[in-house]
Design a protein around this motif. Structure first.
Motif, PDB file in Angstrom:
ATOM      1  N   ALA A  97       0.842  -1.192   0.000  1.00  0.00           N
ATOM      2  CA  ALA A  97       0.000   0.000   0.000  1.00  0.00           C
ATOM      3  C   ALA A  97       0.880   1.246   0.000  1.00  0.00           C
ATOM      4  CB  ALA A  97      -0.908  -0.014   1.229  1.00  0.00           C
ATOM      5  N   ALA A  98       0.331   2.318  -0.514  1.00  0.00           N
ATOM      6  CA  ALA A  98       1.082   3.570  -0.563  1.00  0.00           C
ATOM      7  C   ALA A  98       1.486   4.004   0.840  1.00  0.00           C
ATOM      8  CB  ALA A  98       0.238   4.645  -1.223  1.00  0.00           C
ATOM      9  N   ASP A  99       2.649   4.620   0.936  1.00  0.00           N
ATOM     10  CA  ASP A  99       3.155   5.067   2.228  1.00  0.00           C
ATOM     11  C   ASP A  99       2.427   6.343   2.622  1.00  0.00           C
ATOM     12  OD1 ASP A  99       4.548   5.634   4.489  1.00  0.00           O
ATOM     13  OD2 ASP A  99       6.431   6.160   3.489  1.00  0.00           O
ATOM     14  N   SER A 100       1.488   6.207   3.545  1.00  0.00           N
ATOM     15  CA  SER A 100       0.695   7.373   3.934  1.00  0.00           C
ATOM     16  C   SER A 100       1.506   8.383   4.728  1.00  0.00           C
ATOM     17  CB  SER A 100      -0.522   6.930   4.758  1.00  0.00           C
ATOM     18  OG  SER A 100      -0.107   6.258   5.942  1.00  0.00           O
ATOM     19  N   ASP A 101       2.589   7.963   5.377  1.00  0.00           N
ATOM     20  CA  ASP A 101       3.368   8.892   6.197  1.00  0.00           C
ATOM     21  C   ASP A 101       3.904  10.056   5.387  1.00  0.00           C
ATOM     22  OD1 ASP A 101       3.127   7.685   8.733  1.00  0.00           O
ATOM     23  OD2 ASP A 101       4.623   6.187   8.215  1.00  0.00           O
ATOM     24  N   ILE A 156      11.626   5.354  10.104  1.00  0.00           N
ATOM     25  CA  ILE A 156      10.866   4.504  11.014  1.00  0.00           C
ATOM     26  C   ILE A 156      11.513   3.122  11.004  1.00  0.00           C
ATOM     27  CG2 ILE A 156       8.587   3.533  11.527  1.00  0.00           C
ATOM     28  CD1 ILE A 156       7.380   5.885   9.987  1.00  0.00           C
ATOM     29  N   ASP A 157      12.156   2.762  12.115  1.00  0.00           N
ATOM     30  CA  ASP A 157      12.838   1.474  12.201  1.00  0.00           C
ATOM     31  C   ASP A 157      11.879   0.321  12.467  1.00  0.00           C
ATOM     32  OD1 ASP A 157      15.275   2.771  11.826  1.00  0.00           O
ATOM     33  OD2 ASP A 157      15.527   3.162  13.967  1.00  0.00           O
ATOM     34  N   ASP A 158      10.806   0.596  13.196  1.00  0.00           N
ATOM     35  CA  ASP A 158       9.854  -0.443  13.571  1.00  0.00           C
ATOM     36  C   ASP A 158       8.729  -0.482  12.539  1.00  0.00           C
ATOM     37  OD1 ASP A 158       8.156  -2.227  14.712  1.00  0.00           O
ATOM     38  OD2 ASP A 158       7.926  -1.173  16.624  1.00  0.00           O
ATOM     39  N   PRO A 159       8.604  -1.577  11.771  1.00  0.00           N
ATOM     40  CA  PRO A 159       7.538  -1.623  10.745  1.00  0.00           C
ATOM     41  C   PRO A 159       6.136  -1.490  11.331  1.00  0.00           C
ATOM     42  CG  PRO A 159       9.154  -3.386  10.412  1.00  0.00           C
ATOM     43  CD  PRO A 159       9.454  -2.779  11.739  1.00  0.00           C
ATOM     44  N   THR A 160       5.959  -1.869  12.580  1.00  0.00           N
ATOM     45  CA  THR A 160       4.621  -1.779  13.177  1.00  0.00           C
ATOM     46  C   THR A 160       4.190  -0.334  13.399  1.00  0.00           C
ATOM     47  OG1 THR A 160       5.503  -1.919  15.440  1.00  0.00           O
ATOM     48  CG2 THR A 160       4.967  -3.994  14.320  1.00  0.00           C
ATOM     49  N   ARG A 161       5.121   0.621  13.292  1.00  0.00           N
ATOM     50  CA  ARG A 161       4.785   2.020  13.505  1.00  0.00           C
ATOM     51  C   ARG A 161       4.549   2.769  12.201  1.00  0.00           C
ATOM     52  NH1 ARG A 161       8.136   5.069  17.998  1.00  0.00           N
ATOM     53  NH2 ARG A 161       6.164   6.220  17.920  1.00  0.00           N
ATOM     54  N   GLN A 162       4.539   2.037  11.090  1.00  0.00           N
ATOM     55  CA  GLN A 162       4.214   2.672   9.814  1.00  0.00           C
ATOM     56  C   GLN A 162       2.814   3.273   9.888  1.00  0.00           C
ATOM     57  OE1 GLN A 162       6.037   3.109   7.120  1.00  0.00           O
ATOM     58  NE2 GLN A 162       7.835   1.881   7.626  1.00  0.00           N
ATOM     59  N   GLY A 163       2.661   4.489   9.431  1.00  0.00           N
ATOM     60  CA  GLY A 163       1.373   5.166   9.442  1.00  0.00           C
ATOM     61  C   GLY A 163       1.131   6.035  10.659  1.00  0.00           C
ATOM     62  N   GLN A 164       1.941   5.888  11.711  1.00  0.00           N
ATOM     63  CA  GLN A 164       1.728   6.686  12.916  1.00  0.00           C
ATOM     64  C   GLN A 164       1.990   8.167  12.669  1.00  0.00           C
ATOM     65  OE1 GLN A 164       3.712   5.300  16.444  1.00  0.00           O
ATOM     66  NE2 GLN A 164       2.774   3.264  16.356  1.00  0.00           N
ATOM     67  N   PHE A 165       2.963   8.472  11.838  1.00  0.00           N
ATOM     68  CA  PHE A 165       3.276   9.875  11.577  1.00  0.00           C
ATOM     69  C   PHE A 165       2.132  10.541  10.811  1.00  0.00           C
ATOM     70  CE2 PHE A 165       5.691  13.250   9.217  1.00  0.00           C
ATOM     71  CZ  PHE A 165       6.041  13.980  10.332  1.00  0.00           C
ATOM     72  N   GLY A 188      -6.822  12.267   0.345  1.00  0.00           N
ATOM     73  CA  GLY A 188      -5.708  12.067  -0.566  1.00  0.00           C
ATOM     74  C   GLY A 188      -4.988  10.761  -0.319  1.00  0.00           C
ATOM     75  N   ALA A 189      -4.902  10.358   0.949  1.00  0.00           N
ATOM     76  CA  ALA A 189      -4.218   9.109   1.282  1.00  0.00           C
ATOM     77  C   ALA A 189      -5.117   7.903   1.053  1.00  0.00           C
ATOM     78  CB  ALA A 189      -3.755   9.139   2.741  1.00  0.00           C
ATOM     79  N   GLY A 190      -6.454   8.112   1.063  1.00  0.00           N
ATOM     80  CA  GLY A 190      -7.385   7.009   0.829  1.00  0.00           C
ATOM     81  C   GLY A 190      -7.846   6.379   2.127  1.00  0.00           C
ATOM     82  N   PRO A 191      -9.179   6.204   2.287  1.00  0.00           N
ATOM     83  CA  PRO A 191      -9.707   5.598   3.509  1.00  0.00           C
ATOM     84  C   PRO A 191      -9.629   4.075   3.456  1.00  0.00           C
ATOM     85  CG  PRO A 191     -11.512   6.215   2.080  1.00  0.00           C
ATOM     86  CD  PRO A 191     -10.246   6.624   1.367  1.00  0.00           C
TER      87      PRO A 191
END
Length: 544
Positions: A97-101, A156-165, A188-191
């Protein structure tokens, strides 16, 4: 309602679990035995004798006589020879999926920022920086551009934190009251996940448009695990019976907080609200859904006691004019409402009383009428009166953006001309048809328009040396200076100018120039220099 009581009598725990979607797909199946195909009536596995040349070797035959792969023929140089004329199979894999961060609504170039703005900044540190709330309007606009821009996110070193930013950026826009910007960023990021959809749903409840999301939720009920939102949307699409059943099941299973359960009961059964005491309200625990539910059961809540984002709900045409004006002023004071919206609301009706918001509306209407005549003798007093009333209400920035484009200082009496010039400079409008006669005004104009100001006030004395030298080179990747801490530190330093610490404010403006934000540095410096002057505007002309 009769059908609600019937549901309460007939719904069983097993039915409730099935309706709420918590039953496992395999929970109702008994364990399979070794010969379940005999008992189930399904077709018996094909015997190995059904094998024909060209078919894969059956598993039982492979166990008895293991086969070895036949080596592909090769030429004299050891290269494989094709066995047929078929195309070589192409391997496929599912794209991530696209990187929403890194998503945003404006490009890094439009924001005036480097794409690697967050490089060298830890994720938690970056999230903390997003919570900064600059006091100067120009600084606040710059901080919001950072949140809205398409920038490479912190590492982001921890993959589980992707999207938090990304979520932190959206949540900060919500807290600031910038709900339209938050919605555009989410769209824009998509729901495509529960976190984004839930936030879009909350925004729609305050801005409008929840019906479309409820329809989407009906097609994909699992996108939001919140049972209260599901109940509300089932009712919105007209399926009241399903809404009542889900509500009854969720309440029986303890999935609804007590307060939310009580308000949903009244929402689904209007008879439960007849003669009942108003439900208690705790502003700290308020959610957009609870806000709308209170409105639906005939217990609307005033938004003045609620956090800033709820003020958007009062801009709806269903609210009274006074409620609309008060909400618009709250949002304009925070810098999240376009000034033309407030201007339009001020002129929507005739003030019904005196004092407070009515006096401000009357003053703005009088100024608009004076500007329409083009008579400087009428514009001057009306301008001063409107400014005094809106300045006292903390609406200086909104007022300047609202009226500055229509002001021509050269057509006004001297003191009103100075006020008109200052308001234009505060709003970032530097074009003038005539140079100011006052040396201080000329210095302020030079500061705002790119010239070298004379140190004719304490603020100008500290800020003038910042612009005396040549422009610094734009920062480049690899310079070793983390850009994000430098920017947010400079905004904090610039705010010190509002408390009279012009030396520290000058350091902040200097850092902005070093970061390549030349126009922002000029605008912020101009507002620092104008702030003490606008707090004590000239008083020589009589008010009308």
């Amino acid at each position: 309602m009769i059908w609600i009581d019937r549901l309460r009598l007939t719904a069983t725990p097993a039915l409730l679990v099935a309706v709420l979607g918590f039953a496992s797909p395999t929970a109702a199946q008994s364990p399979l035995s070794a010969n379940d195909w005999l008992k189930s009536g399904t077709a018996r596995p094909a015997p190995s004798t059904a094998w024909r040349p060209g078919d894969p070797v059956p598993p039982d035959a492979a166990r008895l006589r293991p086969t070895r792969p036949i080596a592909a023929p090769t030429d004299r140089e050891g290269r494989q020879i094709a066995q047929d004329a078929l195309a070589v199979p192409v391997g496929t894999s599912r794209l991530k999926a696209a990187d929403s961060d890194g998503a945003g609504v404006i490009s890094a170039r439009q924001a005036g920022l480097a794409e690697d703005f967050w490089a060298g900044t830890a994720l938690d540190t970056a999230i903390g920086m997003l919570r900064a709330s600059p006091a100067l309007p120009a600084s606040r606009q710059l901080a919001r551009r950072v949140i809205e821009a398409q920038l490479a996110p912190p590492e982001i070193d921890d993959p589980t934190r992707q999207g938090q930013f990304f979520v932190a950026r959206v949540d900060q826009l919500f807290r600031d009251g910038a709900l339209p910007s938050a919605r555009v960023l989410l769209q824009g990021a998509g729901p495509d996940n529960a976190d984004s959809f839930r936030r879009l749903f909350d925004l729609a409840l305050l801005l409008g448009g929840e019906g479309q999301l409820c329809t989407h939720m009906a097609r994909a009920p699992g996108i939001v695990p919140d049972q209260a939102a599901r109940i509300y949307c089932l009712a919105q699409v007209g399926d009241w019976q399903a809404a009542a059943l889900v509500h009854h099941g969720a309440a029986r299973l303890g999935l609804l907080p007590e307060g939310l359960d009580a308000i949903l009961t009244r929402y689904l059964d209007d008879g439960a609200a007849d003669g009942a005491e108003p439900l208690p309200v705790t502003p700290a625990d308020m959610t957009p859904l609870m806000f709308r539910l209170h409105e639906a059961i005939g217990q609307p809540l005033p938004t003045g006691d609620l956090p800033l984002p709820y003020a958007w709900a009062d801009l709806d045409q269903r609210a009274g004019w006074k409620a609309q004006l008060e909400a618009a002023e709250r949002l304009a004071r925070a810098g999240v409402l376009p000034s033309d919206v407030l201007h339009q609301l001020y002129g929507a009706q005739s003030p019904a009383a005196s004092g407070g918001v009515w006096e401000r509306a009357a003053a703005v209407q009088a100024l608009d009428a004076a500007i329409a005549t083009g008579d400087g003798a009428r514009i001057g007093p009306a301008l001063r009166l409107a400014f005094q009333r809106l300045e006292a209400a903390g609406l200086r920035d909104a007022f300047a953006s609202m009226v500055a484009p229509d002001l021509a200082p050269e057509t006004l009496p001297p003191d009103s001309a100075r006020l008109a010039l200052w308001l234009r400079l505060w709003a970032g409008l530097t074009e003038v048809s005539e140079s100011p006669d006052e040396p201080l005004d000329a210095a302020l104009l030079a500061l705002a328009s790119g010239g070298q100001p004379q140190p004719l006030s304490p603020a100008l004395g500290a800020l003038a040396p910042v612009f005396a030298g040549d422009l610094p080179p734009a920062p480049q990747s690899g310079d070793g200076m983390p850009l994000a801490p430098a920017l947010y530190g400079s905004l904090a330093d610039a705010d010190a100018g509002l408390q009279g610490d012009f030396t520290r404010a000058a350091r902040g403006v200097q850092m902005l120039r070093q970061l390549g934000l030349i126009a922002d540095a000029r605008r912020i410096a101009t507002q620092i220099a104008l702030d003490p002057l606008l707090k004590m505007p000239p008083q020589t002309e009589p008010a009308p």
